[in-house]
Scaffold this motif. Structure first.
Motif, PDB file in Angstrom:
ATOM      1  N   MET A 292     -35.098-127.189  20.876  1.00  0.00           N
ATOM      2  CA  MET A 292     -35.160-126.499  19.609  1.00  0.00           C
ATOM      3  C   MET A 292     -36.079-127.282  18.676  1.00  0.00           C
ATOM      4  O   MET A 292     -35.992-128.493  18.579  1.00  0.00           O
ATOM      5  CB  MET A 292     -33.756-126.402  19.010  1.00  0.00           C
ATOM      6  N   THR A 293     -36.904-126.566  17.959  1.00  0.00           N
ATOM      7  CA  THR A 293     -37.818-127.218  17.039  1.00  0.00           C
ATOM      8  C   THR A 293     -37.140-127.475  15.703  1.00  0.00           C
ATOM      9  O   THR A 293     -36.138-126.846  15.357  1.00  0.00           O
ATOM     10  CB  THR A 293     -39.061-126.342  16.796  1.00  0.00           C
ATOM     11  N   LYS A 294     -37.705-128.390  14.962  1.00  0.00           N
ATOM     12  CA  LYS A 294     -37.192-128.695  13.623  1.00  0.00           C
ATOM     13  C   LYS A 294     -37.273-127.461  12.736  1.00  0.00           C
ATOM     14  O   LYS A 294     -36.357-127.180  11.973  1.00  0.00           O
ATOM     15  CB  LYS A 294     -37.990-129.851  13.018  1.00  0.00           C
ATOM     16  N   THR A 295     -38.336-126.674  12.860  1.00  0.00           N
ATOM     17  CA  THR A 295     -38.501-125.457  12.057  1.00  0.00           C
ATOM     18  C   THR A 295     -37.404-124.447  12.372  1.00  0.00           C
ATOM     19  O   THR A 295     -36.837-123.836  11.477  1.00  0.00           O
ATOM     20  CB  THR A 295     -39.884-124.841  12.310  1.00  0.00           C
ATOM     21  N   ALA A 296     -37.086-124.266  13.663  1.00  0.00           N
ATOM     22  CA  ALA A 296     -36.030-123.322  14.051  1.00  0.00           C
ATOM     23  C   ALA A 296     -34.681-123.777  13.507  1.00  0.00           C
ATOM     24  O   ALA A 296     -33.890-122.970  13.014  1.00  0.00           O
ATOM     25  CB  ALA A 296     -35.969-123.185  15.566  1.00  0.00           C
ATOM     26  N   PHE A 297     -34.423-125.094  13.571  1.00  0.00           N
ATOM     27  CA  PHE A 297     -33.163-125.613  13.052  1.00  0.00           C
ATOM     28  C   PHE A 297     -33.062-125.368  11.550  1.00  0.00           C
ATOM     29  O   PHE A 297     -32.056-124.894  11.045  1.00  0.00           O
ATOM     30  CB  PHE A 297     -33.025-127.102  13.349  1.00  0.00           C
ATOM     31  N   LEU A 298     -34.124-125.676  10.822  1.00  0.00           N
ATOM     32  CA  LEU A 298     -34.112-125.497   9.366  1.00  0.00           C
ATOM     33  C   LEU A 298     -33.989-124.020   8.993  1.00  0.00           C
ATOM     34  O   LEU A 298     -33.299-123.683   8.032  1.00  0.00           O
ATOM     35  CB  LEU A 298     -35.364-126.109   8.743  1.00  0.00           C
ATOM     36  N   ALA A 299     -34.622-123.135   9.753  1.00  0.00           N
ATOM     37  CA  ALA A 299     -34.504-121.701   9.487  1.00  0.00           C
ATOM     38  C   ALA A 299     -33.064-121.241   9.696  1.00  0.00           C
ATOM     39  O   ALA A 299     -32.524-120.469   8.912  1.00  0.00           O
ATOM     40  CB  ALA A 299     -35.446-120.910  10.395  1.00  0.00           C
ATOM     41  N   GLY A 300     -32.436-121.725  10.760  1.00  0.00           N
ATOM     42  CA  GLY A 300     -31.043-121.371  11.017  1.00  0.00           C
ATOM     43  C   GLY A 300     -30.115-121.911   9.947  1.00  0.00           C
ATOM     44  O   GLY A 300     -29.192-121.244   9.500  1.00  0.00           O
TER      45      GLY A 300
ATOM     46  N   TYR B 237     -28.573-125.534  15.736  1.00  0.00           N
ATOM     47  CA  TYR B 237     -28.890-124.118  15.664  1.00  0.00           C
ATOM     48  C   TYR B 237     -29.073-123.610  17.077  1.00  0.00           C
ATOM     49  O   TYR B 237     -29.881-124.152  17.834  1.00  0.00           O
ATOM     50  CB  TYR B 237     -30.170-123.921  14.842  1.00  0.00           C
ATOM     51  N   ALA B 238     -28.282-122.596  17.458  1.00  0.00           N
ATOM     52  CA  ALA B 238     -28.384-122.016  18.795  1.00  0.00           C
ATOM     53  C   ALA B 238     -28.238-120.505  18.681  1.00  0.00           C
ATOM     54  O   ALA B 238     -27.222-120.005  18.211  1.00  0.00           O
ATOM     55  CB  ALA B 238     -27.301-122.578  19.709  1.00  0.00           C
ATOM     56  N   GLY B 239     -29.267-119.767  19.086  1.00  0.00           N
ATOM     57  CA  GLY B 239     -29.229-118.312  18.982  1.00  0.00           C
ATOM     58  C   GLY B 239     -29.172-117.898  17.521  1.00  0.00           C
ATOM     59  O   GLY B 239     -30.028-118.272  16.735  1.00  0.00           O
ATOM     60  N   ASP B 240     -28.162-117.140  17.159  1.00  0.00           N
ATOM     61  CA  ASP B 240     -27.979-116.693  15.784  1.00  0.00           C
ATOM     62  C   ASP B 240     -26.942-117.523  15.036  1.00  0.00           C
ATOM     63  O   ASP B 240     -26.499-117.135  13.964  1.00  0.00           O
ATOM     64  CB  ASP B 240     -27.513-115.226  15.769  1.00  0.00           C
ATOM     65  N   THR B 241     -26.530-118.665  15.601  1.00  0.00           N
ATOM     66  CA  THR B 241     -25.437-119.446  15.023  1.00  0.00           C
ATOM     67  C   THR B 241     -25.915-120.832  14.592  1.00  0.00           C
ATOM     68  O   THR B 241     -26.598-121.523  15.346  1.00  0.00           O
ATOM     69  CB  THR B 241     -24.293-119.599  16.039  1.00  0.00           C
ATOM     70  N   VAL B 242     -25.517-121.206  13.387  1.00  0.00           N
ATOM     71  CA  VAL B 242     -25.759-122.550  12.876  1.00  0.00           C
ATOM     72  C   VAL B 242     -24.408-123.235  12.761  1.00  0.00           C
ATOM     73  O   VAL B 242     -23.448-122.640  12.271  1.00  0.00           O
ATOM     74  CB  VAL B 242     -26.428-122.511  11.490  1.00  0.00           C
ATOM     75  N   THR B 243     -24.315-124.482  13.219  1.00  0.00           N
ATOM     76  CA  THR B 243     -23.064-125.227  13.148  1.00  0.00           C
ATOM     77  C   THR B 243     -23.314-126.562  12.456  1.00  0.00           C
ATOM     78  O   THR B 243     -24.221-127.300  12.840  1.00  0.00           O
ATOM     79  CB  THR B 243     -22.477-125.466  14.551  1.00  0.00           C
TER      80      THR B 243
ATOM     81  N   GLN C 262     -15.816-128.686  10.293  1.00  0.00           N
ATOM     82  CA  GLN C 262     -16.908-127.972  10.962  1.00  0.00           C
ATOM     83  C   GLN C 262     -17.071-126.601  10.328  1.00  0.00           C
ATOM     84  O   GLN C 262     -16.088-125.903  10.074  1.00  0.00           O
ATOM     85  CB  GLN C 262     -16.594-127.797  12.450  1.00  0.00           C
ATOM     86  N   ILE C 263     -18.312-126.200  10.085  1.00  0.00           N
ATOM     87  CA  ILE C 263     -18.623-124.872   9.561  1.00  0.00           C
ATOM     88  C   ILE C 263     -19.684-124.258  10.464  1.00  0.00           C
ATOM     89  O   ILE C 263     -20.715-124.873  10.715  1.00  0.00           O
ATOM     90  CB  ILE C 263     -19.145-124.923   8.111  1.00  0.00           C
ATOM     91  N   SER C 264     -19.402-123.040  10.968  1.00  0.00           N
ATOM     92  CA  SER C 264     -20.360-122.315  11.809  1.00  0.00           C
ATOM     93  C   SER C 264     -20.633-120.970  11.171  1.00  0.00           C
ATOM     94  O   SER C 264     -19.715-120.310  10.682  1.00  0.00           O
ATOM     95  CB  SER C 264     -19.800-122.083  13.211  1.00  0.00           C
ATOM     96  N   GLY C 265     -21.879-120.547  11.203  1.00  0.00           N
ATOM     97  CA  GLY C 265     -22.243-119.251  10.635  1.00  0.00           C
ATOM     98  C   GLY C 265     -23.006-118.422  11.625  1.00  0.00           C
ATOM     99  O   GLY C 265     -23.827-118.932  12.387  1.00  0.00           O
ATOM    100  N   LEU C 266     -22.733-117.114  11.623  1.00  0.00           N
ATOM    101  CA  LEU C 266     -23.372-116.176  12.529  1.00  0.00           C
ATOM    102  C   LEU C 266     -23.903-115.011  11.714  1.00  0.00           C
ATOM    103  O   LEU C 266     -23.150-114.385  10.957  1.00  0.00           O
ATOM    104  CB  LEU C 266     -22.372-115.670  13.572  1.00  0.00           C
ATOM    105  N   ASN C 267     -25.188-114.711  11.834  1.00  0.00           N
ATOM    106  CA  ASN C 267     -25.779-113.524  11.217  1.00  0.00           C
ATOM    107  C   ASN C 267     -25.666-112.369  12.201  1.00  0.00           C
ATOM    108  O   ASN C 267     -26.022-112.516  13.365  1.00  0.00           O
ATOM    109  CB  ASN C 267     -27.268-113.741  10.919  1.00  0.00           C
TER     110      ASN C 267
END
Length: 162
Positions: free
Chosen positions: A1-9, A44-50, A68-73
């Motif tokens: 996973m790239t830093k950009t993808a993580f930050l976007a998530g 960040y994995a798929g549509d989920t940020v943890t 722990q906080i996880s979010g799903l769009n």
């Protein structure tokens, strides 16, 4: 996973954490405030940020924190945030504490379960399940097996200065 993808998530998680136009947010002056976050680690994995370890989302005077906080769009634009362990949702007037919570943006509701405590000033209400509407600030609490199926509360009358 790239830093950009993580930050976007991560940005997606923070944007879904607090309703942007609800009345409760406007009263607290938080609707236009920037959203900040912190945690010991995140992914960040798929549509989920943890976020893990002292995870916290803050907007204005409102704070949502847990182990722990996880979010799903979802595809419809609604989101679901799950918080586990030592959950706190704090507004300028109320504090909700519990073991776990699920916040759904579609209906602006947080369902807190476990050893639930809702405080407003000196007033305290306890139970095992609390459904709280962030927009209307309405709450429904239920008892559970840990308290003999009962809810408990202590309320202090407002003084009129006499």
């Amino acid at each position: 996973m790239t830093k950009t993808a993580f930050l976007a998530g991560l940005a997606a998680l923070t944007l879904i954490a607090f309703p942007g136009s609800g009345d409760a947010q406007s009263r607290g002056g938080s609707a236009d405030a920037p959203i900040s976050f912190g945690a010991n680690s995140g992914e960040y994995a798929g549509d989920t940020v943890t976020l893990r370890g002292a995870a916290e989302l803050t907007q204005g005077q409102n704070r949502f924190r847990a182990d722990q906080i996880s979010g799903l769009n979802t595809r419809g634009g609604d989101s679901r945030i799950e918080a586990r362990g030592n959950v706190y949702f704090v507004t300028p007037t109320q504090t909700i504490k519990g073991d776990n919570a699920v916040y759904t943006t579609a209906n602006d509701q947080i369902v807190v379960t476990g050893d639930v405590i809702l405080t407003q000033g000196q007033n305290v209400l306890t139970g095992s399940r609390l459904t709280y509407n962030v927009r209307t600030e309405s709450a429904r609490i239920e008892g559970g097996s840990g308290q003999g199926g009962r809810i408990r509360g202590v309320f202090y009358p407002q003084s009129n200065g006499n």
